[in-house]
Design an enzyme around this catalytic site. Structure first.
Site, mmCIF file in Angstrom:
data_model
loop_
_atom_site.group_PDB
_atom_site.id
_atom_site.type_symbol
_atom_site.label_atom_id
_atom_site.label_comp_id
_atom_site.label_asym_id
_atom_site.label_seq_id
_atom_site.Cartn_x
_atom_site.Cartn_y
_atom_site.Cartn_z
ATOM 1 N N HIS A 1 0.801 -1.221 0.000
ATOM 2 C CA HIS A 1 0.000 0.000 0.000
ATOM 3 C C HIS A 1 0.836 1.275 0.000
ATOM 4 C CE1 HIS A 1 -3.131 -2.876 1.288
ATOM 5 N NE2 HIS A 1 -3.973 -2.011 0.755
ATOM 6 N N HIS B 1 -2.829 -5.545 -6.126
ATOM 7 C CA HIS B 1 -3.061 -6.752 -5.344
ATOM 8 C C HIS B 1 -4.553 -7.085 -5.317
ATOM 9 C CE1 HIS B 1 -3.327 -3.314 -2.530
ATOM 10 N NE2 HIS B 1 -4.290 -4.016 -1.955
ATOM 11 N N CYS C 1 -14.634 -4.859 3.606
ATOM 12 C CA CYS C 1 -13.665 -4.985 2.530
ATOM 13 C C CYS C 1 -12.361 -5.496 3.117
ATOM 14 C CB CYS C 1 -13.450 -3.665 1.797
ATOM 15 S SG CYS C 1 -13.041 -2.275 2.860
ATOM 16 N N HIS D 1 -8.659 -8.257 2.105
ATOM 17 C CA HIS D 1 -7.763 -8.947 1.186
ATOM 18 C C HIS D 1 -7.765 -10.445 1.479
ATOM 19 C CE1 HIS D 1 -6.152 -4.886 2.092
ATOM 20 N NE2 HIS D 1 -6.061 -4.809 0.784
ATOM 21 N N GLU E 1 -15.345 -9.134 11.336
ATOM 22 C CA GLU E 1 -15.571 -7.718 11.625
ATOM 23 C C GLU E 1 -16.935 -7.456 12.240
ATOM 24 O OE1 GLU E 1 -14.788 -5.068 8.429
ATOM 25 O OE2 GLU E 1 -12.773 -5.835 8.060
ATOM 26 N N TYR F 1 -8.858 -0.421 -9.600
ATOM 27 C CA TYR F 1 -8.762 1.012 -9.351
ATOM 28 C C TYR F 1 -7.440 1.375 -8.688
ATOM 29 C CZ TYR F 1 -10.583 -0.616 -4.841
ATOM 30 O OH TYR F 1 -10.782 -1.305 -3.677
ATOM 31 N N GLU G 1 -4.285 2.637 -2.722
ATOM 32 C CA GLU G 1 -5.044 1.425 -3.011
ATOM 33 C C GLU G 1 -4.927 1.103 -4.502
ATOM 34 O OE1 GLU G 1 -6.184 -0.660 -1.102
ATOM 35 O OE2 GLU G 1 -6.986 0.223 0.724
ATOM 36 N N GLU H 1 -5.810 -1.836 -6.469
ATOM 37 C CA GLU H 1 -6.500 -3.088 -6.187
ATOM 38 C C GLU H 1 -7.248 -3.644 -7.390
ATOM 39 O OE1 GLU H 1 -7.098 -3.031 -1.430
ATOM 40 O OE2 GLU H 1 -8.836 -2.396 -2.602
ATOM 41 N N TRP I 1 -12.376 4.598 -1.963
ATOM 42 C CA TRP I 1 -12.804 3.594 -2.938
ATOM 43 C C TRP I 1 -14.309 3.352 -2.941
ATOM 44 C CZ3 TRP I 1 -9.989 2.614 1.521
ATOM 45 C CH2 TRP I 1 -10.639 1.891 2.519
#
Length: 201
Positions: free
Chosen positions: A45, A52, A87, A89, A107, A123, A134, A136, A179
Site C-alpha cells: 500500500h 493486489h 472490505c 484482502h 468484523e 482502481y 489502493e 487493487e 474507494w
C-alpha cells in the site's frame, strides 16, 4: 464461524496501529487478475502501490437497506471513515468468496446470506490522509444480513443501515473511503438484481 490457526493468526487482516500483528501477506496480480507473487500488506500500500487482490462486500437487510460501517479510529488506513459493509484482502491462495465471508464474520460477527459474486473492478485510489495507495483488483460480492450484528470494536466504530436516498445524504456530509463510490458503482447491477426495482439503487 470456527477459528482456525490461520484465522486466529490473521484476525487483524485489515490492520491497526498497534504494530503487534504478524506480517500479513497479500496476493499480487497482473491487470487481468492473475497471481504473480506476494507482498507484505503495508509495503503493497505504500506509494505508488502494488496491484493486489482485494474484495468488497455489500450486504442488505430485508427492507433493501445497505449496511455501512464506519472504520475504527485505530486503523492505520482510512480510520474513522464510512465505507461499504466489509472490505479486505484474501490470504495468498484463499478464494475471494471465502475471504469475504470470513472477514464479514470477523468484523461484524454475522455470516452473510445469499452472498453472490458481483464482478470485479480495478482502481488506483490514493488516501491523502495517510499517503497510502489502493492499487487493487477488487472482487465484488452482494448479499443479505439476517442476524443481529456483533461488531468487533477494533475494526468497526459504528454501523448503519441506509436507503439509497439516505446514503446520498450521508455521502454528501460525512467522510467516506476513497474507494467507496468506485466499488458501489461497479456492484450496482448486482445490487439492483438483489434488491429489486423498489430498492432505489
Amino acid at each position: 464461524m470456527p477459528t482456525t490457526p490461520a484465522t486466529a493468526a490473521n484476525s487483524s487482516s485489515t490492520g491497526s496501529s498497534t504494530g503487534t500483528e504478524p506480517s500479513i501477506m497479500l496476493e499480487l496480480v497482473d491487470e487481468d487478475g492473475n497471481t504473480i507473487g506476494t507482498a507484505e500488506k503495508l509495503a503493497a500500500h505504500q506509494a505508488p502501490g502494488q496491484l493486489h487482490r482485494a474484495f468488497s462486500v455489500f450486504l442488505f437487510d430485508e427492507e433493501g437497506r445497505l449496511l455501512l460501517q464506519r472504520r475504527a479510529l485505530g486503523k492505520y488506513h482510512s480510520p474513522g471513515v464510512w465505507s461499504n459493509t466489509c472490505c479486505g484482502h484474501p490470504y495468498p491462495g484463499e478464494a475471494p468468496f471465502a475471504a469475504a465471508a470470513r472477514r464479514v464474520y470477523e468484523e461484524l460477527g454475522v455470516s452473510p446470506s445469499l452472498m453472490a459474486e458481483a464482478g470485479t473492478v480495478r482502481y488506483n485510489h490514493p488516501d491523502p490522509a495517510s499517503g497510502l495507495v489502493e492499487q487493487e483488483y477488487n472482487h465484488l460480492f452482494v448479499g443479505m444480513v439476517q442476524a443481529p450484528l456483533r461488531p468487533d470494536p477494533q475494526e468497526v466504530e459504528e454501523t448503519a443501515f441506509v436507503t439509497a436516498s439516505e446514503l446520498a445524504e450521508r455521502h454528501a456530509s460525512a467522510p467516506f473511503s476513497a474507494w467507496f463510490m468506485t466499488v458501489l458503482d461497479a456492484a450496482r447491477p448486482a445490487v439492483k438484481e438483489l434488491t429489486g426495482a423498489t430498492g432505489g439503487w
